[in-house]
Design a protein around this motif. Structure first.
Motif, PDB file in Angstrom:
ATOM      1  N   UNK A  17       0.834  -1.197   0.000  1.00 34.54           N
ATOM      2  CA  UNK A  17       0.000   0.000   0.000  1.00 34.54           C
ATOM      3  C   UNK A  17       0.872   1.252   0.000  1.00 34.54           C
ATOM      4  N   UNK A  18       1.905   1.238   0.832  1.00 33.45           N
ATOM      5  CA  UNK A  18       2.826   2.381   0.895  1.00 33.45           C
ATOM      6  C   UNK A  18       3.486   2.600  -0.463  1.00 33.45           C
ATOM      7  N   UNK A  19       3.952   1.499  -1.074  1.00 32.46           N
ATOM      8  CA  UNK A  19       4.628   1.602  -2.368  1.00 32.46           C
ATOM      9  C   UNK A  19       3.676   2.076  -3.456  1.00 32.46           C
ATOM     10  N   UNK A  20       2.442   1.563  -3.449  1.00 35.36           N
ATOM     11  CA  UNK A  20       1.465   1.956  -4.467  1.00 35.36           C
ATOM     12  C   UNK A  20       1.144   3.440  -4.378  1.00 35.36           C
ATOM     13  N   UNK A  21       1.019   3.940  -3.169  1.00 32.62           N
ATOM     14  CA  UNK A  21       0.739   5.366  -3.003  1.00 32.62           C
ATOM     15  C   UNK A  21       1.883   6.215  -3.530  1.00 32.62           C
ATOM     16  N   UNK A  22       3.115   5.786  -3.252  1.00 36.99           N
ATOM     17  CA  UNK A  22       4.271   6.568  -3.694  1.00 36.99           C
ATOM     18  C   UNK A  22       4.412   6.543  -5.213  1.00 36.99           C
ATOM     19  N   UNK A  23       4.289   5.358  -5.808  1.00 36.68           N
ATOM     20  CA  UNK A  23       4.425   5.260  -7.262  1.00 36.68           C
ATOM     21  C   UNK A  23       3.296   6.021  -7.951  1.00 36.68           C
ATOM     22  N   UNK A  24       2.088   5.861  -7.449  1.00 35.15           N
ATOM     23  CA  UNK A  24       0.956   6.582  -8.023  1.00 35.15           C
ATOM     24  C   UNK A  24       1.184   8.086  -7.946  1.00 35.15           C
ATOM     25  N   UNK A  25       1.670   8.560  -6.825  1.00 39.07           N
ATOM     26  CA  UNK A  25       1.950   9.991  -6.677  1.00 39.07           C
ATOM     27  C   UNK A  25       3.038  10.428  -7.664  1.00 39.07           C
ATOM     28  N   UNK A  26       4.085   9.615  -7.810  1.00 41.21           N
ATOM     29  CA  UNK A  26       5.161   9.953  -8.747  1.00 41.21           C
ATOM     30  C   UNK A  26       4.684   9.948 -10.194  1.00 41.21           C
ATOM     31  N   UNK A  27       3.665   9.161 -10.479  1.00 35.80           N
ATOM     32  CA  UNK A  27       3.118   9.100 -11.836  1.00 35.80           C
ATOM     33  C   UNK A  27       1.997  10.110 -12.042  1.00 35.80           C
ATOM     34  N   UNK A  28       1.801  10.969 -11.061  1.00 33.18           N
ATOM     35  CA  UNK A  28       0.826  12.044 -11.199  1.00 33.18           C
ATOM     36  C   UNK A  28      -0.600  11.669 -10.886  1.00 33.18           C
ATOM     37  N   UNK A  29      -0.789  10.513 -10.254  1.00 33.69           N
ATOM     38  CA  UNK A  29      -2.141  10.042  -9.968  1.00 33.69           C
ATOM     39  C   UNK A  29      -2.503  10.076  -8.499  1.00 33.69           C
ATOM     40  N   UNK A  30      -3.690   9.575  -8.214  1.00 32.07           N
ATOM     41  CA  UNK A  30      -4.208   9.475  -6.855  1.00 32.07           C
ATOM     42  C   UNK A  30      -4.910   8.127  -6.712  1.00 32.07           C
ATOM     43  N   UNK A  31      -4.688   7.460  -5.597  1.00 32.27           N
ATOM     44  CA  UNK A  31      -5.379   6.199  -5.342  1.00 32.27           C
ATOM     45  C   UNK A  31      -6.862   6.491  -5.124  1.00 32.27           C
ATOM     46  N   UNK A  32      -7.751   5.858  -5.871  1.00 32.71           N
ATOM     47  CA  UNK A  32      -9.188   6.097  -5.670  1.00 32.71           C
ATOM     48  C   UNK A  32      -9.628   5.754  -4.252  1.00 32.71           C
ATOM     49  N   UNK A  33     -10.574   6.515  -3.735  1.00 34.73           N
ATOM     50  CA  UNK A  33     -11.075   6.273  -2.380  1.00 34.73           C
ATOM     51  C   UNK A  33     -11.606   4.852  -2.217  1.00 34.73           C
ATOM     52  N   UNK A  34     -12.221   4.327  -3.266  1.00 33.56           N
ATOM     53  CA  UNK A  34     -12.785   2.980  -3.182  1.00 33.56           C
ATOM     54  C   UNK A  34     -11.694   1.935  -2.973  1.00 33.56           C
ATOM     55  N   UNK A  35     -10.538   2.124  -3.602  1.00 32.48           N
ATOM     56  CA  UNK A  35      -9.423   1.191  -3.431  1.00 32.48           C
ATOM     57  C   UNK A  35      -8.849   1.305  -2.028  1.00 32.48           C
ATOM     58  N   UNK A  36      -8.704   2.532  -1.550  1.00 31.21           N
ATOM     59  CA  UNK A  36      -8.205   2.739  -0.178  1.00 31.21           C
ATOM     60  C   UNK A  36      -9.125   2.048   0.824  1.00 31.21           C
ATOM     61  N   UNK A  37     -10.419   2.115   0.606  1.00 28.91           N
ATOM     62  CA  UNK A  37     -11.383   1.481   1.510  1.00 28.91           C
ATOM     63  C   UNK A  37     -11.239  -0.035   1.482  1.00 28.91           C
ATOM     64  N   UNK A  38     -11.002  -0.602   0.309  1.00 26.93           N
ATOM     65  CA  UNK A  38     -10.800  -2.049   0.195  1.00 26.93           C
ATOM     66  C   UNK A  38      -9.559  -2.485   0.965  1.00 26.93           C
ATOM     67  N   UNK A  39      -8.482  -1.723   0.820  1.00 25.57           N
ATOM     68  CA  UNK A  39      -7.249  -2.056   1.536  1.00 25.57           C
ATOM     69  C   UNK A  39      -7.450  -2.015   3.046  1.00 25.57           C
ATOM     70  N   UNK A  40      -8.130  -0.988   3.512  1.00 20.32           N
ATOM     71  CA  UNK A  40      -8.376  -0.852   4.948  1.00 20.32           C
ATOM     72  C   UNK A  40      -9.184  -2.026   5.480  1.00 20.32           C
ATOM     73  N   UNK A  41     -10.229  -2.391   4.755  1.00 20.82           N
ATOM     74  CA  UNK A  41     -11.077  -3.504   5.181  1.00 20.82           C
ATOM     75  C   UNK A  41     -10.306  -4.817   5.185  1.00 20.82           C
ATOM     76  N   UNK A  42      -9.464  -5.013   4.187  1.00 21.33           N
ATOM     77  CA  UNK A  42      -8.697  -6.254   4.093  1.00 21.33           C
ATOM     78  C   UNK A  42      -7.684  -6.375   5.223  1.00 21.33           C
ATOM     79  N   UNK A  43      -6.985  -5.286   5.522  1.00 25.84           N
ATOM     80  CA  UNK A  43      -5.987  -5.318   6.590  1.00 25.84           C
ATOM     81  C   UNK A  43      -6.628  -5.448   7.963  1.00 25.84           C
TER      82      UNK A  43
END
Length: 269
Positions: A233-259
């Motif tokens: 999750x940490x790596x995905x956020x960093x790479x996404x930020x470096x590529x000019x993007x943002x992790x969708x809220x729905x994906x963040x919610x899935x990660x939180x629920x899974x963890x």
């Protein structure tokens, strides 16, 4: 937080799902008073970072950002935007980290980093990743363009006894990724490798590729799985930020629920 920082922060509230924002709405989102928000928007408009639509009086991102985005894309290639995150991911997990990039209907290997913590490591030696048989491929099918699934089912090669070889099996695996936010390659490409992956996004707001960890199956445990997922999750956020993007809220919610559901992770390990 400086006035300049507060003004620039307003830019982060625009997205593909919310491309236009009015003054009152921006006040609510940012939690600021109307006078301050208006002053910041005026400064951004003067610099060309936002523009006001005459017909609606709402604001949208301005043309100056396009030029900056083009400069960023030209001077910081995708690979450079992923390398540091992969090195940190490999070091934190003790396993091989790698990133893939989706181009059309093909998932290409972008770069990888092996951990120095073990003499036995998973080796990434392929340029094109099978969509149906790898954790990164399953992320692509779950969060990428719809036509990818139609492409994948045309070649369901059996790499191991765990590889999905029917459309129904593949759809079940893809649905699990959509429910958890994590792709899982359960010895499906190589019997000695266990893979976990998460999606990354770019400036378009769409799925761009995946970041993954390939673990030696013999040392893969529920505890290691939990650690890998957190680091992914940490790596995905960093790479996404470096590529000019943002992790969708729905994906963040899935990660939180899974963890927050370790029992589920233990049962699948």
């Amino acid at each position: 937080m400086s006035s300049a920082t507060k003004a620039l922060t307003l830019l982060s509230y625009f997205s593909t799902s919310r491309p236009e924002i009015g003054l009152s709405q921006m006040c609510r989102i940012a939690g600021r008073d109307k006078a301050t928000t208006y002053r910041h928007l005026q400064a951004l408009e003067t610099a060309g970072f936002v523009e006001q639509i005459p017909a609606t009086k709402q604001y949208r991102l301005g043309p100056a950002l396009l030029q900056l985005a083009q400069v960023r894309e030209a001077t910081v290639p995708r690979k450079d935007g992923a390398k540091a995150a992969l090195a940190a991911l490999a070091d934190a997990t003790g396993e091989t980290a790698h990133a893939t990039l989706l181009s059309g209907n093909v998932l290409y290997g972008l770069c990888d980093c092996e951990s120095p913590h073990h003499s036995t490591r998973a080796v990434i030696d392929m340029n094109v990743f099978p969509l149906h048989a790898t954790a990164s491929g399953l992320c692509s099918l779950a969060f990428g363009p719809e036509e990818l699934l139609r492409t994948a089912v045309t070649n369901l090669e059996a790499f191991t006894e765990n590889t999905a070889t029917t459309e129904a099996e593949l759809e079940t695996l893809v649905e699990d990724v959509r429910l958890t936010g994590f792709g899982r390659g359960d010895k499906s490409f190589a019997t000695e490798t266990q893979g976990l992956a998460v999606p990354v996004f770019d400036h378009t707001g769409h799925f761009a590729g995946a970041v993954a960890v390939a673990s030696v199956a013999s040392r893969f445990t529920a505890e290691l799985e939990c650690s890998i997922k957190s680091e992914l999750i940490i790596a995905a956020r960093e790479i996404t930020r470096n590529w000019g993007g943002t992790i969708p809220d729905a994906i963040e919610a899935l990660w939180t629920a899974s963890l927050n559901n370790p029992t589920e992770m233990e049962s699948t390990s």
